[in-house]
Design a protein around this motif. Structure first.
Motif, short mmCIF file in Angstrom:
data_model
loop_
_atom_site.label_atom_id
_atom_site.label_comp_id
_atom_site.label_asym_id
_atom_site.label_seq_id
_atom_site.Cartn_x
_atom_site.Cartn_y
_atom_site.Cartn_z
N LEU A 75 0.80 -1.23 0.00
CA LEU A 75 0.00 0.00 0.00
C LEU A 75 0.83 1.27 0.00
CD1 LEU A 75 -2.81 -0.83 2.60
CD2 LEU A 75 -3.04 -0.73 0.12
N LEU A 76 2.13 1.16 0.23
CA LEU A 76 2.96 2.35 0.44
C LEU A 76 2.85 3.36 -0.70
CD1 LEU A 76 6.19 0.83 2.02
CD2 LEU A 76 4.41 2.17 3.16
N LYS A 77 2.99 2.90 -1.92
CA LYS A 77 3.02 3.82 -3.07
C LYS A 77 1.70 4.54 -3.24
CE LYS A 77 4.05 4.15 -8.01
NZ LYS A 77 4.86 5.38 -7.81
N ILE A 78 0.58 3.80 -3.11
CA ILE A 78 -0.72 4.42 -3.35
C ILE A 78 -1.09 5.38 -2.22
CG2 ILE A 78 -2.22 2.68 -2.26
CD1 ILE A 78 -4.03 2.99 -4.77
N LEU A 79 -0.59 5.12 -1.01
CA LEU A 79 -0.84 6.05 0.09
C LEU A 79 -0.05 7.35 -0.10
CD1 LEU A 79 -0.83 3.71 3.23
CD2 LEU A 79 -2.81 4.73 2.07
N GLU A 80 1.14 7.22 -0.67
CA GLU A 80 1.99 8.38 -0.90
C GLU A 80 1.50 9.20 -2.09
OE1 GLU A 80 6.72 9.50 -0.95
OE2 GLU A 80 6.10 7.45 -1.37
N GLU A 81 0.99 8.51 -3.12
CA GLU A 81 0.49 9.18 -4.32
C GLU A 81 -0.90 8.63 -4.67
OE1 GLU A 81 3.34 8.61 -7.40
OE2 GLU A 81 4.99 9.53 -6.27
N PRO A 82 -1.92 9.04 -3.90
CA PRO A 82 -3.26 8.49 -4.13
C PRO A 82 -3.84 8.96 -5.45
CG PRO A 82 -3.35 10.29 -2.55
CD PRO A 82 -1.89 10.01 -2.79
N PRO A 83 -4.66 8.15 -6.10
CA PRO A 83 -5.33 8.58 -7.34
C PRO A 83 -6.23 9.79 -7.07
CG PRO A 83 -5.53 6.20 -7.02
CD PRO A 83 -4.98 6.76 -5.75
N LYS A 84 -6.53 10.52 -8.10
CA LYS A 84 -7.37 11.71 -7.98
C LYS A 84 -8.73 11.35 -7.37
CE LYS A 84 -8.88 15.71 -10.68
NZ LYS A 84 -8.94 16.32 -12.02
N HIS A 85 -9.17 12.19 -6.43
CA HIS A 85 -10.47 12.06 -5.74
C HIS A 85 -10.51 10.96 -4.68
CE1 HIS A 85 -12.02 14.96 -8.51
NE2 HIS A 85 -11.97 14.16 -9.56
N ILE A 86 -9.37 10.28 -4.44
CA ILE A 86 -9.37 9.18 -3.49
C ILE A 86 -8.74 9.62 -2.16
CG2 ILE A 86 -8.44 6.88 -2.97
CD1 ILE A 86 -10.60 6.77 -5.04
N PRO A 100 6.14 1.79 10.57
CA PRO A 100 6.51 3.21 10.62
C PRO A 100 6.39 3.90 9.26
CG PRO A 100 8.08 1.89 11.87
CD PRO A 100 7.16 0.93 11.17
N THR A 101 6.67 3.17 8.17
CA THR A 101 6.57 3.76 6.83
C THR A 101 5.12 4.08 6.47
OG1 THR A 101 6.70 1.46 6.05
CG2 THR A 101 8.68 2.81 5.82
N ILE A 102 4.18 3.29 6.98
CA ILE A 102 2.76 3.59 6.78
C ILE A 102 2.37 4.81 7.61
CG2 ILE A 102 0.40 2.80 7.26
CD1 ILE A 102 1.37 1.39 4.86
N ARG A 103 2.80 4.81 8.87
CA ARG A 103 2.44 5.90 9.79
C ARG A 103 3.00 7.24 9.32
NH1 ARG A 103 4.14 2.11 13.93
NH2 ARG A 103 5.84 3.51 14.51
N SER A 104 4.12 7.20 8.61
CA SER A 104 4.75 8.45 8.16
C SER A 104 4.00 9.09 6.99
CB SER A 104 6.20 8.20 7.75
OG SER A 104 6.26 7.42 6.57
N ARG A 105 3.12 8.34 6.35
CA ARG A 105 2.45 8.85 5.15
C ARG A 105 1.11 9.52 5.45
NH1 ARG A 105 6.20 5.68 3.43
NH2 ARG A 105 6.85 5.54 1.23
N LEU A 106 0.54 9.26 6.62
CA LEU A 106 -0.77 9.82 6.95
C LEU A 106 -0.78 10.36 8.38
CD1 LEU A 106 -3.05 6.95 5.54
CD2 LEU A 106 -2.70 9.19 4.49
N PRO A 107 -1.51 11.44 8.63
CA PRO A 107 -1.65 11.93 10.00
C PRO A 107 -2.40 10.91 10.86
CG PRO A 107 -3.13 13.11 8.54
CD PRO A 107 -2.25 12.28 7.66
N ILE A 108 -2.12 10.91 12.15
CA ILE A 108 -2.72 9.93 13.06
C ILE A 108 -3.66 10.64 14.03
CG2 ILE A 108 -2.28 8.24 14.89
CD1 ILE A 108 0.42 7.68 13.57
N ILE A 109 -4.88 10.12 14.14
CA ILE A 109 -5.86 10.61 15.11
C ILE A 109 -6.11 9.48 16.11
CG2 ILE A 109 -8.22 11.44 15.44
CD1 ILE A 109 -8.13 12.42 12.52
N ASP A 110 -5.93 9.76 17.38
CA ASP A 110 -6.06 8.73 18.42
C ASP A 110 -7.39 8.90 19.15
OD1 ASP A 110 -5.75 6.82 20.36
OD2 ASP A 110 -3.69 7.35 20.85
N HIS A 111 -8.32 7.99 18.90
CA HIS A 111 -9.63 8.00 19.55
C HIS A 111 -9.76 6.85 20.54
CE1 HIS A 111 -12.16 10.65 16.58
NE2 HIS A 111 -11.19 11.30 17.19
N ARG A 112 -8.66 6.25 20.93
CA ARG A 112 -8.72 5.12 21.85
C ARG A 112 -9.05 5.57 23.26
NH1 ARG A 112 -2.89 2.72 20.78
NH2 ARG A 112 -2.53 4.96 20.94
N GLU A 113 -9.73 4.70 23.99
CA GLU A 113 -9.97 4.97 25.41
C GLU A 113 -8.65 4.85 26.14
OE1 GLU A 113 -12.82 2.11 26.64
OE2 GLU A 113 -14.37 2.81 25.26
#
Length: 210
Positions: A75-86, A100-113
């Motif tokens: 998934l690394l490449k598509i997360l870094e360069e997502p198709p248009k509108h995705i 860590p390479t996945i976590r570096s590509r997207l911001p993280i929101i923590d909603h855990r209890e």
């Protein structure tokens, strides 16, 4: 116009978070992949669905208790360069389930209890080679699961912060590699040996000089 990217959502309850997102299932503007374990074939399906042309925004929601190492790498490449509108939303129950390479590509929101952190079985303030040997022997005997091993790694890192042990950038990378090895089902004793030897070395470096 800025292209959508997405985010990682950490949650204690995957099903409840999916419901909160209004993601009851797949539709023209939303693709839902809800798995116990997200595998390489699931990654291929996500990529195929993401590249189906659309003139409207489409959310691709991926939720899993466990994420296979090779599936994440796919998934690394598509997360870094997502198709248009995705845009991608990845749901996970812990940071350690994602590379860590996945976590570096997207911001993280923590909603855990909030959960209390289980203490690491060894006291770092009095750590010795003898205790390390005993701990590794016990690990070999118990043979903890992948998730249990990752939680132990997290509790060890937390213990380092509690003891104010100075960790360098390369030290933190070693902890990151330990998570990857746990995901690959490496023997827990083999994972913890370099970590604990490193911490023994760091302890010596901060020992007060007479």
């Amino acid at each position: 116009m800025e292209r959508p990217s997405g985010y990682i959502l950490l949650t204690s309850n995957l099903a409840a978070s999916i419901e909160e997102l209004g993601a009851g299932g797949s539709s023209e503007h939303q693709k839902l992949f809800f798995k116990e374990e997200f595998l390489i074939d699931d990654s291929k399906e996500v990529i195929a669905q993401a590249y189906i042309a659309s003139k409207e925004p489409v959310r691709v929601i991926i939720a899993a208790q466990n994420y296979n190492l090779y599936a994440q790498n796919a998934l690394l490449k598509i997360l870094e360069e997502p198709p248009k509108h995705i845009s991608f939303i990845l749901l996970a129950t812990s940071k350690s389930s994602l590379l860590p390479t996945i976590r570096s590509r997207l911001p993280i929101i923590d909603h855990r209890e909030p959960l209390s952190q289980n203490p690491f079985p060894l006291a770092l303030s009095s750590l010795s080679l003898k205790e390390v040997y005993g701990f590794l022997k016990e690990l070999t005997r118990e043979n903890p699961s992948k998730e249990e091993t990752k939680r132990l790694i997290e509790s060890l890192l937390f213990a380092c912060k509690e003891e104010s042990l100075p960790l360098r950038a390369q030290d933190l990378e070693l902890f990151g590699r330990a998570i990857v090895l746990a995901e690959q089902f490496e023997r827990p004793a083999h994972i913890f040996l370099p970590l604990l030897l490193l911490l023994l070395q760091r302890k010596k470096s901060v020992r007060p000089k007479n």
